[in-house]
Design a protein around this motif. Structure first.
Motif, PDB file in Angstrom:
ATOM      1  N   ASP A  76     -37.819-115.193 -37.136  1.00 32.92           N
ATOM      2  CA  ASP A  76     -38.210-114.849 -38.508  1.00 32.92           C
ATOM      3  C   ASP A  76     -39.282-113.774 -38.574  1.00 32.92           C
ATOM      4  O   ASP A  76     -39.374-113.049 -39.578  1.00 32.92           O
ATOM      5  N   ALA A  77     -40.120-113.696 -37.526  1.00 31.70           N
ATOM      6  CA  ALA A  77     -41.244-112.763 -37.592  1.00 31.70           C
ATOM      7  C   ALA A  77     -41.707-112.374 -36.195  1.00 31.70           C
ATOM      8  O   ALA A  77     -41.505-113.115 -35.227  1.00 31.70           O
ATOM      9  N   THR A  94     -42.543-103.269 -35.513  1.00 32.69           N
ATOM     10  CA  THR A  94     -41.265-102.899 -36.126  1.00 32.69           C
ATOM     11  C   THR A  94     -40.368-102.185 -35.121  1.00 32.69           C
ATOM     12  O   THR A  94     -39.141-102.277 -35.209  1.00 32.69           O
ATOM     13  N   MET A  95     -40.965-101.497 -34.159  1.00 30.79           N
ATOM     14  CA  MET A  95     -40.177-100.856 -33.106  1.00 30.79           C
ATOM     15  C   MET A  95     -39.555-101.904 -32.187  1.00 30.79           C
ATOM     16  O   MET A  95     -38.421-101.749 -31.736  1.00 30.79           O
ATOM     17  N   GLY A 104     -33.325-108.801 -39.949  1.00 31.00           N
ATOM     18  CA  GLY A 104     -34.011-109.583 -40.971  1.00 31.00           C
ATOM     19  C   GLY A 104     -35.418-109.907 -40.529  1.00 31.00           C
ATOM     20  O   GLY A 104     -35.903-109.440 -39.504  1.00 31.00           O
ATOM     21  N   GLY A 105     -36.095-110.708 -41.322  1.00 26.90           N
ATOM     22  CA  GLY A 105     -37.449-111.116 -40.994  1.00 26.90           C
ATOM     23  C   GLY A 105     -38.463-110.019 -41.225  1.00 26.90           C
ATOM     24  O   GLY A 105     -38.200-109.036 -41.923  1.00 26.90           O
ATOM     25  N   PHE A 106     -39.644-110.161 -40.631  1.00 19.72           N
ATOM     26  CA  PHE A 106     -40.704-109.172 -40.813  1.00 19.72           C
ATOM     27  C   PHE A 106     -41.500-109.044 -39.531  1.00 19.72           C
ATOM     28  O   PHE A 106     -41.479-109.935 -38.673  1.00 19.72           O
ATOM     29  N   ALA A 107     -42.201-107.915 -39.389  1.00 17.31           N
ATOM     30  CA  ALA A 107     -42.942-107.634 -38.159  1.00 17.31           C
ATOM     31  C   ALA A 107     -44.176-106.815 -38.493  1.00 17.31           C
ATOM     32  O   ALA A 107     -44.130-105.922 -39.333  1.00 17.31           O
ATOM     33  N   PHE A 108     -45.280-107.117 -37.811  1.00 17.52           N
ATOM     34  CA  PHE A 108     -46.489-106.338 -38.032  1.00 17.52           C
ATOM     35  C   PHE A 108     -47.393-106.401 -36.807  1.00 17.52           C
ATOM     36  O   PHE A 108     -47.307-107.325 -36.000  1.00 17.52           O
ATOM     37  N   ASP A 109     -48.257-105.383 -36.681  1.00 20.32           N
ATOM     38  CA  ASP A 109     -49.251-105.344 -35.621  1.00 20.32           C
ATOM     39  C   ASP A 109     -50.539-106.017 -36.086  1.00 20.32           C
ATOM     40  O   ASP A 109     -50.848-106.048 -37.286  1.00 20.32           O
ATOM     41  N   LEU A 110     -51.311-106.481 -35.123  1.00 17.04           N
ATOM     42  CA  LEU A 110     -52.626-107.066 -35.372  1.00 17.04           C
ATOM     43  C   LEU A 110     -53.571-106.494 -34.324  1.00 17.04           C
ATOM     44  O   LEU A 110     -53.236-106.451 -33.140  1.00 17.04           O
ATOM     45  N   GLN A 111     -54.753-106.054 -34.753  1.00 17.85           N
ATOM     46  CA  GLN A 111     -55.684-105.393 -33.841  1.00 17.85           C
ATOM     47  C   GLN A 111     -57.008-106.129 -33.787  1.00 17.85           C
ATOM     48  O   GLN A 111     -57.743-106.159 -34.764  1.00 17.85           O
ATOM     49  N   ALA A 133     -42.391-119.088 -42.012  1.00 20.12           N
ATOM     50  CA  ALA A 133     -41.499-118.742 -40.910  1.00 20.12           C
ATOM     51  C   ALA A 133     -41.267-119.984 -40.065  1.00 20.12           C
ATOM     52  O   ALA A 133     -42.131-120.868 -39.988  1.00 20.12           O
ATOM     53  N   ARG A 134     -40.123-120.042 -39.420  1.00 24.05           N
ATOM     54  CA  ARG A 134     -39.816-121.159 -38.527  1.00 24.05           C
ATOM     55  C   ARG A 134     -39.918-120.754 -37.054  1.00 24.05           C
ATOM     56  O   ARG A 134     -40.218-121.585 -36.201  1.00 24.05           O
ATOM     57  N   ARG A 135     -39.654-119.484 -36.771  1.00 21.38           N
ATOM     58  CA  ARG A 135     -39.757-118.984 -35.394  1.00 21.38           C
ATOM     59  C   ARG A 135     -40.470-117.641 -35.406  1.00 21.38           C
ATOM     60  O   ARG A 135     -40.039-116.721 -36.102  1.00 21.38           O
ATOM     61  N   VAL A 136     -41.534-117.539 -34.616  1.00 19.42           N
ATOM     62  CA  VAL A 136     -42.329-116.310 -34.578  1.00 19.42           C
ATOM     63  C   VAL A 136     -42.534-115.885 -33.127  1.00 19.42           C
ATOM     64  O   VAL A 136     -42.996-116.680 -32.297  1.00 19.42           O
ATOM     65  N   LEU A 137     -42.198-114.636 -32.842  1.00 20.37           N
ATOM     66  CA  LEU A 137     -42.532-114.041 -31.552  1.00 20.37           C
ATOM     67  C   LEU A 137     -43.972-113.532 -31.622  1.00 20.37           C
ATOM     68  O   LEU A 137     -44.309-112.734 -32.507  1.00 20.37           O
ATOM     69  N   VAL A 138     -44.806-113.998 -30.715  1.00 25.46           N
ATOM     70  CA  VAL A 138     -46.194-113.543 -30.649  1.00 25.46           C
ATOM     71  C   VAL A 138     -46.343-112.766 -29.344  1.00 25.46           C
ATOM     72  O   VAL A 138     -46.118-113.310 -28.261  1.00 25.46           O
ATOM     73  N   ILE A 139     -46.727-111.514 -29.469  1.00 27.72           N
ATOM     74  CA  ILE A 139     -46.736-110.607 -28.314  1.00 27.72           C
ATOM     75  C   ILE A 139     -48.110-109.967 -28.172  1.00 27.72           C
ATOM     76  O   ILE A 139     -48.748-109.614 -29.163  1.00 27.72           O
ATOM     77  N   GLY A 140     -48.546-109.805 -26.937  1.00 33.25           N
ATOM     78  CA  GLY A 140     -49.698-108.971 -26.623  1.00 33.25           C
ATOM     79  C   GLY A 140     -49.227-107.873 -25.697  1.00 33.25           C
ATOM     80  O   GLY A 140     -48.595-108.161 -24.662  1.00 33.25           O
ATOM     81  N   ALA A 141     -49.484-106.616 -26.029  1.00 32.50           N
ATOM     82  CA  ALA A 141     -49.001-105.506 -25.205  1.00 32.50           C
ATOM     83  C   ALA A 141     -49.975-104.341 -25.290  1.00 32.50           C
ATOM     84  O   ALA A 141     -50.479-104.030 -26.374  1.00 32.50           O
TER      85      ALA A 141
END
Length: 322
Positions: A76-77, A94-95, A104-111, A133-141
């Motif tokens: 979802d996000a 978003t990339m 679908g869903g939504f995506a954003f950066d956090l700094q 949201a029910r499922r969220v990918l949380v990424i650090g890169a």
């Protein structure tokens, strides 16, 4: 019943190029021994020319999805913690969304610099608990190799590139030994901005490079990391004796050891990867989580504490039942 955000998958990606400490000896007044003694770092990975933060984030995300057995269409996000996005905008998240084929869903950066992953995990947990949201990918890169001053031996030897990701999923819990995020604790104090920053950006018209007052950052780190971890544990009704694993921000082995000692947790219950990765900023905790799972250290049901501090200063922690 209580709603919990549960980790169902974890993954990471490291660039192919491995840079040992000895490689810096040709251009800097430094040595492998000097770097190891002061930081615990032995090597790090640097991105290839043209390799971007979103490229690495996508690879880590795919690994986390594969572990969880989920298709990207079920996500979802995406919340991506980074201080080194590909472009000023649009977001690297978003990339990643596009690269995964999510329509679908939504995506954003956090700094939040090195604290970015705990901020992102806290945000994703709130989205799930709130029913957004029910499922969220949380990424650090991060690709910190692109913002380093290669003449400054006190900073350029510290950092590396890489990405880590977790998939958080909505689950109902009866509260008995509940899995998932149990508590979070976040802080920041902008009066310490000059201790760790990049001296460029929109206001200067330059990219800039990283600047750091290392001794001052060290002094703040140990006390603030122990304090935030203990606060999160208290909110969860737990103590350091309940902790199976600390997964700290991998900045400096001396900070990691001092924080664990302050919390009363022995080093054999701390996941350490700084020797192999250096400081990968927002990527360091999810990288260490993934490696800890890969090594067989972190297992289902373990109580895991994550804590980090970065520029801002910003710091925080998350307590998770794996």
């Amino acid at each position: 019943m209580t709603i919990r955000a549960v980790v169902t998958g974890v993954g990471h990606y490291l660039p192919d190029r491995v840079v040992p400490n000895a490689e810096f000896e040709a251009t800097l007044d430094t040595s492998d021994e000097w770097i190891r003694e002061r930081t615990g770092i032995e090597r790090r990975h640097f991105a290839a020319p043209g390799q971007t933060t979103s490229d690495m984030a996508t690879r880590a995300a795919r690994a986390a999805l594969a572990m969880a057995g989920r298709e990207p269409s079920k996500v979802d996000a995406i919340v991506l913690a980074t201080s080194t996005p590909d472009l000023t905008f649009p977001s690297a998240a978003t990339m990643v969304q596009r690269a995964l084929g999510m329509t679908g869903g939504f995506a954003f950066d956090l700094q939040a610099v090195c604290a970015g992953f705990v901020y992102a995990l806290t945000t994703a947990n709130a989205l799930i608990v709130a029913g957004q949201a029910r499922r969220v990918l949380v990424i650090g890169a991060e690709t910190f190799s692109k913002i380093l001053d290669w003449t400054d031996r006190t900073t350029c030897v510290l950092f590396g590139d890489g990405a880590g990701a977790v998939l958080l999923e909505w689950q109902e819990s009866d509260g008995t030994a509940a899995r998932g995020v149990l508590a979070t604790d976040l802080h920041s104090d902008g009066t310490f901005k000059d201790l760790l920053y990049v001296d460029g950006g929109i206001s200067t018209g330059t990219q800039g490079v990283l600047r750091m007052e290392g001794k001052e950052v060290f002094r703040h780190a140990v006390g603030k990391l122990a304090q935030t971890a203990e606060s999160a544990l208290e909110r969860a009704g737990l103590t350091g004796e309940d902790v199976d694993w600390i997964v700290p921000h991998q900045a400096n082995l001396r900070i990691i050891k001092a924080t664990a000692q302050k919390m009363g947790v022995p080093m054999d219950r701390v996941v350490v990867t700084v020797q192999d990765h250096g400081n990968t900023s927002a990527a360091s905790i999810p990288l260490a989580l993934s490696v800890g799972v890969e090594r067989g250290q972190i297992k289902r049901g373990d109580l895991v504490v994550m804590e980090a501090i970065g520029g801002g200063l910003a710091w925080g922690s998350v307590v998770v039942r794996w």
